[in-house]
Every structure is written in structure tokens, then in C-alpha cells.
Write a protein that holds these residues in place. Structure first.
Motif, PDB file in Angstrom:
ATOM      1  N   LYS A 241      97.718  29.693 -26.318  1.00 25.75           N
ATOM      2  CA  LYS A 241      96.374  28.718 -26.543  1.00 25.75           C
ATOM      3  C   LYS A 241      96.250  28.626 -27.963  1.00 25.75           C
ATOM      4  O   LYS A 241      96.255  29.659 -28.632  1.00 25.75           O
ATOM      5  CB  LYS A 241      95.204  29.147 -25.743  1.00 25.75           C
ATOM      6  N   PRO A 242      95.425  27.436 -28.278  1.00 28.76           N
ATOM      7  CA  PRO A 242      94.891  27.591 -29.672  1.00 28.76           C
ATOM      8  C   PRO A 242      93.676  28.250 -29.786  1.00 28.76           C
ATOM      9  O   PRO A 242      93.218  28.744 -28.737  1.00 28.76           O
ATOM     10  CB  PRO A 242      94.526  25.907 -29.948  1.00 28.76           C
ATOM     11  N   GLY A 243      93.223  28.780 -30.840  1.00 30.41           N
ATOM     12  CA  GLY A 243      91.944  29.463 -30.977  1.00 30.41           C
ATOM     13  C   GLY A 243      90.964  28.665 -32.138  1.00 30.41           C
ATOM     14  O   GLY A 243      91.540  27.942 -32.828  1.00 30.41           O
ATOM     15  N   TYR A 244      90.053  29.126 -32.066  1.00 32.73           N
ATOM     16  CA  TYR A 244      89.048  28.505 -32.932  1.00 32.73           C
ATOM     17  C   TYR A 244      87.950  29.468 -33.502  1.00 32.73           C
ATOM     18  O   TYR A 244      87.604  30.402 -33.061  1.00 32.73           O
ATOM     19  CB  TYR A 244      88.055  27.633 -32.135  1.00 32.73           C
ATOM     20  N   VAL A 245      87.694  29.248 -34.794  1.00 28.62           N
ATOM     21  CA  VAL A 245      86.603  30.140 -35.507  1.00 28.62           C
ATOM     22  C   VAL A 245      85.648  29.306 -35.869  1.00 28.62           C
ATOM     23  O   VAL A 245      85.670  28.126 -36.305  1.00 28.62           O
ATOM     24  CB  VAL A 245      87.090  30.582 -36.982  1.00 28.62           C
ATOM     25  N   TYR A 246      84.352  29.541 -35.532  1.00 28.61           N
ATOM     26  CA  TYR A 246      82.998  28.901 -35.642  1.00 28.61           C
ATOM     27  C   TYR A 246      81.931  29.606 -36.284  1.00 28.61           C
ATOM     28  O   TYR A 246      81.901  30.812 -36.204  1.00 28.61           O
ATOM     29  CB  TYR A 246      82.757  28.557 -34.234  1.00 28.61           C
ATOM     30  N   ILE A 247      80.986  28.661 -36.730  1.00 26.05           N
ATOM     31  CA  ILE A 247      79.785  29.278 -37.448  1.00 26.05           C
ATOM     32  C   ILE A 247      78.856  28.339 -36.673  1.00 26.05           C
ATOM     33  O   ILE A 247      78.425  27.241 -36.511  1.00 26.05           O
ATOM     34  CB  ILE A 247      79.684  28.894 -38.901  1.00 26.05           C
ATOM     35  N   LEU A 248      77.869  29.372 -36.136  1.00 27.24           N
ATOM     36  CA  LEU A 248      76.454  28.812 -35.285  1.00 27.24           C
ATOM     37  C   LEU A 248      75.344  29.174 -36.563  1.00 27.24           C
ATOM     38  O   LEU A 248      75.327  30.123 -37.080  1.00 27.24           O
ATOM     39  CB  LEU A 248      76.293  29.521 -34.273  1.00 27.24           C
ATOM     40  N   ALA A 249      74.304  28.522 -36.514  1.00 26.27           N
ATOM     41  CA  ALA A 249      73.192  28.497 -37.183  1.00 26.27           C
ATOM     42  C   ALA A 249      71.755  28.067 -36.475  1.00 26.27           C
ATOM     43  O   ALA A 249      71.888  27.399 -35.522  1.00 26.27           O
ATOM     44  CB  ALA A 249      73.067  27.498 -38.560  1.00 26.27           C
ATOM     45  N   ASN A 250      70.719  28.894 -36.705  1.00 23.06           N
ATOM     46  CA  ASN A 250      69.665  28.723 -36.089  1.00 23.06           C
ATOM     47  C   ASN A 250      69.083  27.186 -36.708  1.00 23.06           C
ATOM     48  O   ASN A 250      67.915  26.702 -36.190  1.00 23.06           O
ATOM     49  CB  ASN A 250      68.704  29.874 -36.140  1.00 23.06           C
ATOM     50  N   LYS A 251      69.030  27.012 -38.002  1.00 21.32           N
ATOM     51  CA  LYS A 251      68.406  25.823 -38.748  1.00 21.32           C
ATOM     52  C   LYS A 251      69.241  25.712 -39.875  1.00 21.32           C
ATOM     53  O   LYS A 251      70.081  26.556 -40.380  1.00 21.32           O
ATOM     54  CB  LYS A 251      66.903  26.050 -38.969  1.00 21.32           C
ATOM     55  N   PRO A 252      69.305  24.473 -40.748  1.00 22.52           N
ATOM     56  CA  PRO A 252      69.794  24.349 -41.958  1.00 22.52           C
ATOM     57  C   PRO A 252      69.453  25.498 -43.023  1.00 22.52           C
ATOM     58  O   PRO A 252      68.607  25.835 -43.032  1.00 22.52           O
ATOM     59  CB  PRO A 252      69.374  22.949 -42.415  1.00 22.52           C
ATOM     60  N   MET A 253      70.604  26.101 -43.450  1.00 24.12           N
ATOM     61  CA  MET A 253      70.466  27.203 -44.613  1.00 24.12           C
ATOM     62  C   MET A 253      69.985  28.435 -43.825  1.00 24.12           C
ATOM     63  O   MET A 253      69.358  29.355 -44.334  1.00 24.12           O
ATOM     64  CB  MET A 253      69.734  26.761 -45.847  1.00 24.12           C
ATOM     65  N   GLY A 254      69.814  28.597 -42.571  1.00 27.53           N
ATOM     66  CA  GLY A 254      68.982  29.713 -41.815  1.00 27.53           C
ATOM     67  C   GLY A 254      70.335  30.916 -41.386  1.00 27.53           C
ATOM     68  O   GLY A 254      71.217  31.089 -42.207  1.00 27.53           O
ATOM     69  N   VAL A 255      69.855  31.454 -40.504  1.00 28.55           N
ATOM     70  CA  VAL A 255      70.914  32.629 -40.157  1.00 28.55           C
ATOM     71  C   VAL A 255      72.174  32.173 -39.630  1.00 28.55           C
ATOM     72  O   VAL A 255      72.081  31.205 -38.889  1.00 28.55           O
ATOM     73  CB  VAL A 255      70.287  33.418 -39.027  1.00 28.55           C
ATOM     74  N   LEU A 256      73.109  32.802 -39.736  1.00 31.07           N
ATOM     75  CA  LEU A 256      74.622  32.501 -39.431  1.00 31.07           C
ATOM     76  C   LEU A 256      75.302  33.523 -38.896  1.00 31.07           C
ATOM     77  O   LEU A 256      75.108  34.484 -38.820  1.00 31.07           O
ATOM     78  CB  LEU A 256      75.551  32.285 -40.745  1.00 31.07           C
ATOM     79  N   TYR A 257      75.949  32.698 -37.782  1.00 27.99           N
ATOM     80  CA  TYR A 257      76.774  33.710 -36.843  1.00 27.99           C
ATOM     81  C   TYR A 257      78.258  33.226 -36.739  1.00 27.99           C
ATOM     82  O   TYR A 257      78.317  32.202 -36.652  1.00 27.99           O
ATOM     83  CB  TYR A 257      76.290  33.689 -35.279  1.00 27.99           C
ATOM     84  N   ILE A 258      79.274  34.190 -37.006  1.00 27.52           N
ATOM     85  CA  ILE A 258      80.585  33.728 -36.978  1.00 27.52           C
ATOM     86  C   ILE A 258      81.268  34.121 -35.868  1.00 27.52           C
ATOM     87  O   ILE A 258      80.981  35.406 -35.393  1.00 27.52           O
ATOM     88  CB  ILE A 258      81.168  33.938 -38.306  1.00 27.52           C
ATOM     89  N   GLY A 259      82.111  33.449 -35.134  1.00 28.23           N
ATOM     90  CA  GLY A 259      82.645  33.865 -33.762  1.00 28.23           C
ATOM     91  C   GLY A 259      84.158  33.360 -33.833  1.00 28.23           C
ATOM     92  O   GLY A 259      84.508  32.475 -34.641  1.00 28.23           O
ATOM     93  N   ALA A 260      84.996  33.884 -32.846  1.00 25.54           N
ATOM     94  CA  ALA A 260      86.293  33.183 -32.342  1.00 25.54           C
ATOM     95  C   ALA A 260      86.474  33.140 -31.187  1.00 25.54           C
ATOM     96  O   ALA A 260      85.848  34.306 -30.260  1.00 25.54           O
ATOM     97  CB  ALA A 260      87.283  34.177 -33.134  1.00 25.54           C
ATOM     98  N   THR A 261      87.036  32.041 -30.382  1.00 23.68           N
ATOM     99  CA  THR A 261      87.224  31.898 -29.111  1.00 23.68           C
ATOM    100  C   THR A 261      88.375  31.048 -28.768  1.00 23.68           C
ATOM    101  O   THR A 261      88.987  30.314 -29.841  1.00 23.68           O
ATOM    102  CB  THR A 261      85.884  31.172 -28.515  1.00 23.68           C
ATOM    103  N   ASP A 262      88.945  31.258 -27.444  1.00 25.83           N
ATOM    104  CA  ASP A 262      89.917  30.054 -27.314  1.00 25.83           C
ATOM    105  C   ASP A 262      89.492  28.756 -26.485  1.00 25.83           C
ATOM    106  O   ASP A 262      90.344  28.034 -26.323  1.00 25.83           O
ATOM    107  CB  ASP A 262      91.169  30.711 -26.420  1.00 25.83           C
ATOM    108  N   ASP A 263      88.155  28.793 -26.194  1.00 21.28           N
ATOM    109  CA  ASP A 263      87.733  27.768 -25.768  1.00 21.28           C
ATOM    110  C   ASP A 263      86.343  27.203 -26.362  1.00 21.28           C
ATOM    111  O   ASP A 263      85.146  27.859 -26.120  1.00 21.28           O
ATOM    112  CB  ASP A 263      87.449  27.818 -24.217  1.00 21.28           C
ATOM    113  N   LEU A 264      86.230  26.648 -27.248  1.00 21.36           N
ATOM    114  CA  LEU A 264      84.982  26.351 -28.021  1.00 21.36           C
ATOM    115  C   LEU A 264      83.891  25.865 -27.193  1.00 21.36           C
ATOM    116  O   LEU A 264      82.874  26.209 -27.596  1.00 21.36           O
ATOM    117  CB  LEU A 264      85.225  25.660 -29.539  1.00 21.36           C
TER     118      LEU A 264
END
Length: 94
Positions: A2-25
Motif C-alpha cells: 500500500k502507499p503511505g502518507y505523511v501529513y501535517i494537521l494544524a489547529n489554525k494558521p501558524m498554530g500548533v502542528l501535528y505530524i503523522g503517517a498513515t496508509d489511509d489518509l
């Protein structure tokens, strides 16, 4: 594999960042939004998908995730701004 994805979530522009990886984004972003797990992302309300990259397999994605988590904040913000300067929620495009 399967392909994989790295992603970044934020709570607002220039806010807190969360980095994760998954096979189903799409599924993983949905799980973050439902708050089904107690996590850093839930605690800081990181639900806006602001950046992601696809990899040929999940092993490469997880390796890049570990590498990216060691980056300083400016490098992560630069990666987001280069592809998404408005910090739009990219989840609708999935």
C-alpha cells in the motif's frame, strides 16, 4: 504494498502542528476529527489538514515522518507555506 502518507494537521494558521503517517489518509483525518483517541492532536484541536505527501509504501512514509519530527518548526512551516500558503483545509480534496 500500500502507499503511505505523511501529513501535517494544524489547529489554525501558524498554530500548533501535528505530524503523522498513515496508509489511509482520508480515514485517519476522519479519526482525528471524531476525536476517537486521546492524543496530542485531540488535546490541541489539530483538525485542519494543511499538508501531506504520498509515498510508494508505508515504510518510506514512516521513515520520513520520524525524520520530519526532528525538523525545527520553521522548516515545517516552510513546507506547508510552499504548497498551501493560505493554510486551507485540504481534507475536502481527498
Amino acid at each position: 504494498m500500500k502507499p503511505g502518507y505523511v501529513y501535517i494537521l494544524a489547529n489554525k494558521p501558524m498554530g500548533v502542528l501535528y505530524i503523522g503517517a498513515t496508509d489511509d489518509l482520508a480515514r485517519r483525518v476522519s479519526e482525528h476529527r471524531q476525536g476517537s483517541q486521546k492524543s496530542f492532536a485531540q488535546h490541541y484541536n489539530c483538525q485542519r489538514l494543511v499538508w501531506f505527501e504520498e509515498f510508494e509504501n508505508i515504510h518510506d512514509a514512516r521513515a520520513f515522518e520520524r525524520k520530519m519530527k526532528k525538523w525545527n518548526r520553521a522548516w515545517k512551516v516552510n513546507r506547508i507555506v510552499m504548497s498551501n500558503p493560505q493554510w486551507r483545509d485540504l481534507a475536502q480534496s481527498l
